[in-house]
Design a protein around this motif. Structure first.
Motif, PDB file in Angstrom:
ATOM      1  N   ASP A  50       0.816  -1.283   0.139  1.00  0.00           N
ATOM      2  CA  ASP A  50       0.024  -0.044   0.054  1.00  0.00           C
ATOM      3  C   ASP A  50       0.827   1.227  -0.138  1.00  0.00           C
ATOM      4  O   ASP A  50       0.507   1.991  -0.801  1.00  0.00           O
ATOM      5  CB  ASP A  50      -0.987  -0.040   1.250  1.00  0.00           C
ATOM      6  CG  ASP A  50      -1.863   1.126   1.239  1.00  0.00           C
ATOM      7  OD1 ASP A  50      -2.364   1.526  -0.025  1.00  0.00           O
ATOM      8  OD2 ASP A  50      -2.367   1.758   2.240  1.00  0.00           O
ATOM      9  N   VAL A  51       1.943   1.188   0.926  1.00  0.00           N
ATOM     10  CA  VAL A  51       2.811   2.436   0.913  1.00  0.00           C
ATOM     11  C   VAL A  51       3.607   2.524  -0.440  1.00  0.00           C
ATOM     12  O   VAL A  51       3.826   3.644  -0.930  1.00  0.00           O
ATOM     13  CB  VAL A  51       3.725   2.351   2.157  1.00  0.00           C
ATOM     14  CG1 VAL A  51       4.884   3.442   2.191  1.00  0.00           C
ATOM     15  CG2 VAL A  51       2.736   2.495   3.525  1.00  0.00           C
ATOM     16  N   THR A  52       4.115   1.471  -0.713  1.00  0.00           N
ATOM     17  CA  THR A  52       4.859   1.612  -2.014  1.00  0.00           C
ATOM     18  C   THR A  52       4.546   1.832  -3.488  1.00  0.00           C
ATOM     19  O   THR A  52       4.756   2.312  -4.101  1.00  0.00           O
ATOM     20  CB  THR A  52       5.916   0.305  -2.202  1.00  0.00           C
ATOM     21  OG1 THR A  52       6.521   0.351  -0.785  1.00  0.00           O
ATOM     22  CG2 THR A  52       7.049   0.594  -2.864  1.00  0.00           C
ATOM     23  N   PHE A  53       3.059   1.276  -3.453  1.00  0.00           N
ATOM     24  CA  PHE A  53       2.676   1.064  -4.694  1.00  0.00           C
ATOM     25  C   PHE A  53       1.128   1.613  -4.755  1.00  0.00           C
ATOM     26  O   PHE A  53       0.609   1.823  -5.978  1.00  0.00           O
ATOM     27  CB  PHE A  53       2.258  -0.396  -5.360  1.00  0.00           C
ATOM     28  CG  PHE A  53       3.545  -1.090  -5.506  1.00  0.00           C
ATOM     29  CD1 PHE A  53       4.330  -0.663  -6.615  1.00  0.00           C
ATOM     30  CD2 PHE A  53       4.174  -1.950  -4.918  1.00  0.00           C
ATOM     31  CE1 PHE A  53       5.403  -1.222  -7.133  1.00  0.00           C
ATOM     32  CE2 PHE A  53       5.657  -2.588  -5.093  1.00  0.00           C
ATOM     33  CZ  PHE A  53       6.207  -2.334  -6.213  1.00  0.00           C
ATOM     34  N   GLY A  54       0.743   2.075  -3.592  1.00  0.00           N
ATOM     35  CA  GLY A  54      -0.657   2.717  -3.382  1.00  0.00           C
ATOM     36  C   GLY A  54      -1.771   1.570  -3.904  1.00  0.00           C
ATOM     37  O   GLY A  54      -2.745   1.869  -4.499  1.00  0.00           O
ATOM     38  N   ASP A  55      -1.622   0.725  -3.348  1.00  0.00           N
ATOM     39  CA  ASP A  55      -2.269  -0.767  -3.693  1.00  0.00           C
ATOM     40  C   ASP A  55      -3.968  -0.385  -3.283  1.00  0.00           C
ATOM     41  O   ASP A  55      -4.726  -0.966  -3.992  1.00  0.00           O
ATOM     42  CB  ASP A  55      -1.735  -1.933  -3.067  1.00  0.00           C
ATOM     43  CG  ASP A  55      -2.050  -3.096  -3.548  1.00  0.00           C
ATOM     44  OD1 ASP A  55      -2.119  -3.283  -4.820  1.00  0.00           O
ATOM     45  OD2 ASP A  55      -2.395  -4.273  -2.864  1.00  0.00           O
ATOM     46  N   ASP A  56      -4.155   0.165  -2.231  1.00  0.00           N
ATOM     47  CA  ASP A  56      -5.637   0.411  -1.774  1.00  0.00           C
ATOM     48  C   ASP A  56      -6.241   1.366  -2.731  1.00  0.00           C
ATOM     49  O   ASP A  56      -7.507   1.173  -3.138  1.00  0.00           O
ATOM     50  CB  ASP A  56      -5.769   0.934  -0.404  1.00  0.00           C
ATOM     51  CG  ASP A  56      -5.448   0.074   0.406  1.00  0.00           C
ATOM     52  OD1 ASP A  56      -5.367  -1.288   0.307  1.00  0.00           O
ATOM     53  OD2 ASP A  56      -5.134   0.492   1.753  1.00  0.00           O
ATOM     54  N   ASP A  57      -5.638   2.145  -3.687  1.00  0.00           N
ATOM     55  CA  ASP A  57      -6.222   3.056  -4.564  1.00  0.00           C
ATOM     56  C   ASP A  57      -6.296   2.345  -6.129  1.00  0.00           C
ATOM     57  O   ASP A  57      -6.723   3.091  -6.944  1.00  0.00           O
ATOM     58  CB  ASP A  57      -5.353   4.490  -4.590  1.00  0.00           C
ATOM     59  CG  ASP A  57      -5.474   4.862  -3.474  1.00  0.00           C
ATOM     60  OD1 ASP A  57      -6.602   5.135  -2.748  1.00  0.00           O
ATOM     61  OD2 ASP A  57      -4.616   5.677  -2.899  1.00  0.00           O
ATOM     62  N   SER A  58      -5.995   1.178  -6.074  1.00  0.00           N
ATOM     63  CA  SER A  58      -5.885   0.472  -7.513  1.00  0.00           C
ATOM     64  C   SER A  58      -7.279   0.366  -7.787  1.00  0.00           C
ATOM     65  O   SER A  58      -8.229   0.018  -7.188  1.00  0.00           O
ATOM     66  CB  SER A  58      -5.170  -1.033  -7.290  1.00  0.00           C
ATOM     67  OG  SER A  58      -5.213  -1.558  -8.328  1.00  0.00           O
ATOM     68  N   ARG A  59      -7.431   0.458  -9.319  1.00  0.00           N
ATOM     69  CA  ARG A  59      -8.868   0.416  -9.913  1.00  0.00           C
ATOM     70  C   ARG A  59      -8.872  -0.512 -10.562  1.00  0.00           C
ATOM     71  O   ARG A  59      -9.840  -0.923 -11.374  1.00  0.00           O
ATOM     72  CB  ARG A  59      -8.861   1.787 -10.823  1.00  0.00           C
ATOM     73  CG  ARG A  59      -8.834   2.918  -9.746  1.00  0.00           C
ATOM     74  CD  ARG A  59      -9.351   4.152 -10.342  1.00  0.00           C
ATOM     75  NE  ARG A  59     -10.873   4.040 -10.443  1.00  0.00           N
ATOM     76  CZ  ARG A  59     -11.711   4.652 -10.903  1.00  0.00           C
ATOM     77  NH1 ARG A  59     -11.548   5.608 -11.461  1.00  0.00           N
ATOM     78  NH2 ARG A  59     -13.184   4.532 -10.638  1.00  0.00           N
ATOM     79  N   VAL A  60      -8.030  -1.388 -10.579  1.00  0.00           N
ATOM     80  CA  VAL A  60      -8.076  -2.948 -11.328  1.00  0.00           C
ATOM     81  C   VAL A  60      -8.699  -3.831 -10.747  1.00  0.00           C
ATOM     82  O   VAL A  60      -8.747  -4.495  -9.299  1.00  0.00           O
ATOM     83  CB  VAL A  60      -6.554  -3.417 -11.309  1.00  0.00           C
ATOM     84  CG1 VAL A  60      -6.621  -4.779 -12.179  1.00  0.00           C
ATOM     85  CG2 VAL A  60      -5.509  -2.736 -12.006  1.00  0.00           C
ATOM     86  N   ARG A  61      -9.808  -4.226 -11.082  1.00  0.00           N
ATOM     87  CA  ARG A  61     -11.039  -5.112 -10.541  1.00  0.00           C
ATOM     88  C   ARG A  61     -11.846  -6.025 -11.388  1.00  0.00           C
ATOM     89  O   ARG A  61     -12.761  -6.700 -10.830  1.00  0.00           O
ATOM     90  CB  ARG A  61     -12.020  -4.078  -9.976  1.00  0.00           C
ATOM     91  CG  ARG A  61     -11.572  -3.078  -8.835  1.00  0.00           C
ATOM     92  CD  ARG A  61     -12.798  -2.440  -8.040  1.00  0.00           C
ATOM     93  NE  ARG A  61     -12.276  -1.607  -6.945  1.00  0.00           N
ATOM     94  CZ  ARG A  61     -11.926  -0.307  -7.261  1.00  0.00           C
ATOM     95  NH1 ARG A  61     -11.657   0.286  -8.491  1.00  0.00           N
ATOM     96  NH2 ARG A  61     -11.497   0.200  -5.824  1.00  0.00           N
ATOM     97  N   LYS A  62     -11.237  -5.829 -12.650  1.00  0.00           N
ATOM     98  CA  LYS A  62     -12.000  -6.858 -13.521  1.00  0.00           C
ATOM     99  C   LYS A  62     -10.981  -8.059 -13.875  1.00  0.00           C
ATOM    100  O   LYS A  62     -10.243  -8.201 -14.031  1.00  0.00           O
ATOM    101  CB  LYS A  62     -12.404  -6.043 -14.800  1.00  0.00           C
ATOM    102  CG  LYS A  62     -13.447  -6.735 -15.727  1.00  0.00           C
ATOM    103  CD  LYS A  62     -13.606  -5.712 -16.830  1.00  0.00           C
ATOM    104  CE  LYS A  62     -14.660  -6.318 -17.769  1.00  0.00           C
ATOM    105  NZ  LYS A  62     -14.982  -5.659 -19.080  1.00  0.00           N
ATOM    106  N   ASP A  63     -11.857  -9.223 -14.057  1.00  0.00           N
ATOM    107  CA  ASP A  63     -11.526 -10.543 -14.526  1.00  0.00           C
ATOM    108  C   ASP A  63     -10.277 -10.979 -13.662  1.00  0.00           C
ATOM    109  O   ASP A  63     -10.424 -10.956 -12.530  1.00  0.00           O
ATOM    110  CB  ASP A  63     -10.970 -10.511 -15.843  1.00  0.00           C
ATOM    111  CG  ASP A  63     -12.274 -10.179 -16.820  1.00  0.00           C
ATOM    112  OD1 ASP A  63     -13.424 -10.759 -16.521  1.00  0.00           O
ATOM    113  OD2 ASP A  63     -12.122  -9.545 -17.776  1.00  0.00           O
ATOM    114  N   ASN A  64      -9.394 -11.322 -14.413  1.00  0.00           N
ATOM    115  CA  ASN A  64      -8.187 -12.010 -13.528  1.00  0.00           C
ATOM    116  C   ASN A  64      -6.920 -10.642 -13.263  1.00  0.00           C
ATOM    117  O   ASN A  64      -5.944 -10.896 -12.583  1.00  0.00           O
ATOM    118  CB  ASN A  64      -7.365 -12.853 -14.272  1.00  0.00           C
ATOM    119  CG  ASN A  64      -7.840 -14.032 -14.267  1.00  0.00           C
ATOM    120  OD1 ASN A  64      -8.857 -14.489 -13.548  1.00  0.00           O
ATOM    121  ND2 ASN A  64      -7.927 -14.806 -15.401  1.00  0.00           N
TER     122      ASN A  64
END
Length: 69
Positions: free
Chosen positions: A6-20
Motif C-alpha cells: 500500500d505504501v510503496t505502490f498505493g495498492d488500496d487506490d488500485s482501480r484494477v477490479r475486472k477478471d484476473n
C-alpha cells in the motif's frame, strides 16, 4: 506485506477490479517489491523505486543483483 504494498505502490487506490487483473497485478507488485527490497543500499523502498525509474543503469543494477548474474 499489505502495508508495504500500500505504501510503496498505493495498492488500496488500485482501480484494477475486472477478471484476473487483480490477481495478476498483485503478483507483479509482489515480485517488484521483492526485487526492490533485495536491492543494495540503505534508502527506503520508495527512494529505491524512484532511482530505478530515473536511471536505466540503476534499474539494470537492481535487476542484476536480484538475479545474481
Amino acid at each position: 506485506m499489505h502495508w508495504s504494498l500500500d505504501v510503496t505502490f498505493g495498492d488500496d487506490d488500485s482501480r484494477v477490479r475486472k477478471d484476473n487483473g487483480p490477481q495478476n497485478f498483485a503478483r507483479i507488485k509482489r515480485l517488484a517489491l521483492s526485487i526492490v527490497a533485495n536491492a543494495s543500499g540503505k534508502e527506503s523502498m520508495a527512494v529505491k523505486r524512484l532511482k530505478a525509474c530515473a536511471s536505466d543503469e540503476r534499474r539494470e543494477l537492481i535487476i542484476r543483483e536480484f538475479l545474481q548474474l
